[in-house]
Design a protein around this motif. Structure first.
Motif, PDB file in Angstrom:
ATOM      1  N   GLN A  56      42.904 -60.694 -21.507  1.00 49.45           N
ATOM      2  CA  GLN A  56      42.502 -59.294 -21.365  1.00 49.45           C
ATOM      3  C   GLN A  56      42.053 -59.018 -19.927  1.00 49.45           C
ATOM      4  O   GLN A  56      42.429 -57.992 -19.346  1.00 49.45           O
ATOM      5  N   ALA A  57      41.270 -59.910 -19.354  1.00 50.63           N
ATOM      6  CA  ALA A  57      40.801 -59.743 -17.973  1.00 50.63           C
ATOM      7  C   ALA A  57      41.969 -59.762 -16.995  1.00 50.63           C
ATOM      8  O   ALA A  57      42.045 -58.928 -16.080  1.00 50.63           O
ATOM      9  N   LEU A  58      42.877 -60.697 -17.175  1.00 47.26           N
ATOM     10  CA  LEU A  58      44.027 -60.799 -16.275  1.00 47.26           C
ATOM     11  C   LEU A  58      44.939 -59.585 -16.402  1.00 47.26           C
ATOM     12  O   LEU A  58      45.462 -59.084 -15.394  1.00 47.26           O
ATOM     13  N   ASP A  59      45.119 -59.086 -17.615  1.00 43.98           N
ATOM     14  CA  ASP A  59      45.928 -57.881 -17.813  1.00 43.98           C
ATOM     15  C   ASP A  59      45.253 -56.672 -17.169  1.00 43.98           C
ATOM     16  O   ASP A  59      45.913 -55.817 -16.573  1.00 43.98           O
ATOM     17  N   HIS A  60      43.931 -56.591 -17.275  1.00 50.87           N
ATOM     18  CA  HIS A  60      43.183 -55.492 -16.656  1.00 50.87           C
ATOM     19  C   HIS A  60      43.328 -55.553 -15.138  1.00 50.87           C
ATOM     20  O   HIS A  60      43.548 -54.517 -14.486  1.00 50.87           O
ATOM     21  N   LEU A  61      43.236 -56.748 -14.567  1.00 50.17           N
ATOM     22  CA  LEU A  61      43.432 -56.908 -13.123  1.00 50.17           C
ATOM     23  C   LEU A  61      44.812 -56.426 -12.705  1.00 50.17           C
ATOM     24  O   LEU A  61      44.957 -55.708 -11.713  1.00 50.17           O
ATOM     25  N   ALA A  62      45.827 -56.811 -13.470  1.00 46.90           N
ATOM     26  CA  ALA A  62      47.197 -56.412 -13.141  1.00 46.90           C
ATOM     27  C   ALA A  62      47.368 -54.892 -13.254  1.00 46.90           C
ATOM     28  O   ALA A  62      48.058 -54.276 -12.426  1.00 46.90           O
TER      29      ALA A  62
END
Length: 149
Positions: A56-62
């Motif tokens: 979820q964090a990595l998707d939010h960053l992207a």
């Protein structure tokens, strides 16, 4: 993805990128950054229950970056990271915790801190006595928690 604990290649690239932003390599202290291949392998191998929040964090960053974070230049990454810190919530906190816990259990990092390469228990580690008065505000709040029945 078929396995629930795997990240996509883009997510792995972004994990490596954000890890290097959190803890860069240091020539002064002769330690690797959190993007080191061994540290990254440890992160991926031990994500376990944190996988969903890290994803979820990595998707939010992207999403904030408009593309994979790894594809941005460092100035744009810093801008995205600032916004991520403000809006990432529990997922961002989990991502940072995963990076820190894996980094600080790497043998090279422990050696640089002068720590013995061993598990903390059963021998434990001696800690210097601190200022116990720092706990006074917490003690003053006594009674705010519900008593066990």
């Amino acid at each position: 993805m078929s396995a629930t604990n795997e990240l996509t290649p883009a997510q792995r690239d972004d994990l490596r990128t954000v890890a290097a932003m959190i803890i860069p390599a240091s020539d002064e202290y002769k330690v690797p950054g959190a993007d080191d291949p061994a540290i990254q392998a440890d992160m991926l191998a031990t994500l376990g229950r944190d996988t969903a929040l890290v994803r979820q964090a990595l998707d939010h960053l992207a999403r904030l970056a408009g593309r994979p974070l790894a594809e941005l230049n460092s100035a744009k990454r810093d801008t995205v990271a600032t916004e991520f810190r403000a809006t990432g919530g529990a997922a961002a906190a989990t991502l940072v915790r995963v990076v820190l816990q894996c980094y600080y259990r790497d043998d090279r990092v422990l050696r640089s801190l002068g720590l013995e390469l061993r598990a903390p228990f059963p021998k434990g580690y001696a800690l210097e006595q601190g200022d116990w008065s720092l706990l006074d505000p917490v003690k003053a709040r006594a009674g705010t928690l519900r008593r066990a029945q």
